[in-house]
Motif scaffolding. Structure first.
Motif, PDB file in Angstrom:
ATOM      1  N   GLU A  56      35.446  96.239 -20.769  1.00  0.00           N
ATOM      2  CA  GLU A  56      35.514  97.382 -21.345  1.00  0.00           C
ATOM      3  C   GLU A  56      36.988  97.835 -21.845  1.00  0.00           C
ATOM      4  O   GLU A  56      37.329  98.513 -22.904  1.00  0.00           O
ATOM      5  CB  GLU A  56      34.998  98.572 -20.606  1.00  0.00           C
ATOM      6  CG  GLU A  56      34.985 100.006 -21.115  1.00  0.00           C
ATOM      7  CD  GLU A  56      33.784 100.308 -22.312  1.00  0.00           C
ATOM      8  OE1 GLU A  56      34.112 101.169 -23.181  1.00  0.00           O
ATOM      9  OE2 GLU A  56      32.902  99.313 -22.536  1.00  0.00           O
ATOM     10  N   THR A  57      37.997  97.775 -21.001  1.00  0.00           N
ATOM     11  CA  THR A  57      39.448  97.952 -20.920  1.00  0.00           C
ATOM     12  C   THR A  57      39.823  97.099 -22.489  1.00  0.00           C
ATOM     13  O   THR A  57      40.442  97.761 -23.354  1.00  0.00           O
ATOM     14  CB  THR A  57      39.962  97.560 -19.827  1.00  0.00           C
ATOM     15  OG1 THR A  57      39.710  98.389 -18.842  1.00  0.00           O
ATOM     16  CG2 THR A  57      41.549  97.712 -20.079  1.00  0.00           C
ATOM     17  N   PHE A  58      39.687  95.735 -22.517  1.00  0.00           N
ATOM     18  CA  PHE A  58      39.874  95.063 -23.741  1.00  0.00           C
ATOM     19  C   PHE A  58      39.381  95.579 -24.822  1.00  0.00           C
ATOM     20  O   PHE A  58      40.171  95.318 -25.809  1.00  0.00           O
ATOM     21  CB  PHE A  58      39.717  93.305 -23.330  1.00  0.00           C
ATOM     22  CG  PHE A  58      40.644  92.869 -22.416  1.00  0.00           C
ATOM     23  CD1 PHE A  58      42.176  92.712 -22.685  1.00  0.00           C
ATOM     24  CD2 PHE A  58      40.323  92.421 -21.084  1.00  0.00           C
ATOM     25  CE1 PHE A  58      43.158  92.280 -21.886  1.00  0.00           C
ATOM     26  CE2 PHE A  58      41.335  91.780 -20.512  1.00  0.00           C
ATOM     27  CZ  PHE A  58      42.700  91.814 -20.748  1.00  0.00           C
ATOM     28  N   LEU A  59      38.189  95.853 -24.948  1.00  0.00           N
ATOM     29  CA  LEU A  59      37.429  96.562 -26.069  1.00  0.00           C
ATOM     30  C   LEU A  59      38.195  97.918 -26.388  1.00  0.00           C
ATOM     31  O   LEU A  59      38.546  97.800 -27.555  1.00  0.00           O
ATOM     32  CB  LEU A  59      36.249  96.763 -25.751  1.00  0.00           C
ATOM     33  CG  LEU A  59      35.204  97.442 -26.832  1.00  0.00           C
ATOM     34  CD1 LEU A  59      35.272  96.488 -28.129  1.00  0.00           C
ATOM     35  CD2 LEU A  59      33.860  97.798 -26.398  1.00  0.00           C
ATOM     36  N   LYS A  60      38.482  98.778 -25.603  1.00  0.00           N
ATOM     37  CA  LYS A  60      39.161  99.982 -25.788  1.00  0.00           C
ATOM     38  C   LYS A  60      40.929  99.710 -26.474  1.00  0.00           C
ATOM     39  O   LYS A  60      41.111 100.054 -27.204  1.00  0.00           O
ATOM     40  CB  LYS A  60      39.486 100.738 -24.410  1.00  0.00           C
ATOM     41  CG  LYS A  60      38.115 101.330 -24.138  1.00  0.00           C
ATOM     42  CD  LYS A  60      38.147 102.124 -22.909  1.00  0.00           C
ATOM     43  CE  LYS A  60      36.925 102.787 -22.559  1.00  0.00           C
ATOM     44  NZ  LYS A  60      37.163 103.891 -21.404  1.00  0.00           N
ATOM     45  N   VAL A  61      41.244  98.404 -25.837  1.00  0.00           N
ATOM     46  CA  VAL A  61      42.684  98.020 -26.083  1.00  0.00           C
ATOM     47  C   VAL A  61      42.760  97.506 -27.581  1.00  0.00           C
ATOM     48  O   VAL A  61      43.523  97.865 -28.310  1.00  0.00           O
ATOM     49  CB  VAL A  61      43.343  97.051 -25.142  1.00  0.00           C
ATOM     50  CG1 VAL A  61      44.384  96.381 -25.887  1.00  0.00           C
ATOM     51  CG2 VAL A  61      43.622  97.745 -23.887  1.00  0.00           C
TER      52      VAL A  61
END
Length: 188
Positions: A56-61
């Motif tokens: 989820e973090t990499f998607l948001k980034v």
């Protein structure tokens, strides 16, 4: 403890990433993925949830790459997204019960006893960490496990330095009796 997330030419990689370069994004993922997973596991105490948090973090980034104004602040920006995602997702899900096998390949009874004792100490420390509120646990994890300074933690979590210091103080206060108890048991 020296932390190096991205290569020396990191601003070039980050700039290329912001322009939509898939290879640059892949380099950033490779550089940050392992550390992000470790931080997430220490915050939420669950491997499966930590995997979700990292994804989820990499998607948001990726989706919000245009919001990063200064490439040299990528690390702080990334950790802010990671910690907030961890807090958000951990509130939504109940921790899973894990059945861990403490009996591994051990060569002697003495080794087995030592491994069991180490496992018990590790579990007690993890249990003590789980008892802390998310914000305090995050501060402890980033400070002690990742070696970040108070200033870096403040940037990564979007908090004031005084707030981080306060979280560390109260977390240490809560952990001190538990850790002293563990140390007393070890001395016996």
């Amino acid at each position: 403890m020296q932390r190096k997330e991205v290569p020396v030419e990191s601003n070039d990689i980050i700039t290329k990433f912001q322009e939509g370069d898939e290879n640059a994004f892949q380099q950033l993922v490779e550089c940050y993925q392992q550390k992000a997973f470790r931080i997430a596991v220490l915050i939420v105490q669950d491997d499966f949830l930590a995997n979700d948090i990292v994804q989820e973090t990499f998607l948001k980034v990726y989706l919000n790459r245009d919001q990063l104004k200064n490439p040299s602040h990528f690390s702080s920006w990334f950790y802010r997204i990671l910690t907030r995602t961890a807090w958000e997702l951990s509130k939504k899900q109940l921790p899973l019960c894990k059945d861990e096998n403490i009996f591994q390949t051990i060569s002697s009874p003495e080794d087995m006893e030592q491994d069991i004792l180490q496992k018990e100490v590790h579990q007690q420390i993890q249990q003590a960490l789980r008892a802390l509120p998310y914000h305090q646990r995050t501060a402890i994890v980033l400070y002690y496990y990742e070696g970040m300074s108070v200033k870096e933690i403040a940037q990564a979590t979007g908090s004031m330095q005084g707030t981080v210091q306060s979280r560390l103080f109260f977390a240490r206060k809560k952990l001190r009796p538990i850790l002293e108890s563990i140390l007393k048991k070890e001395e016996r």
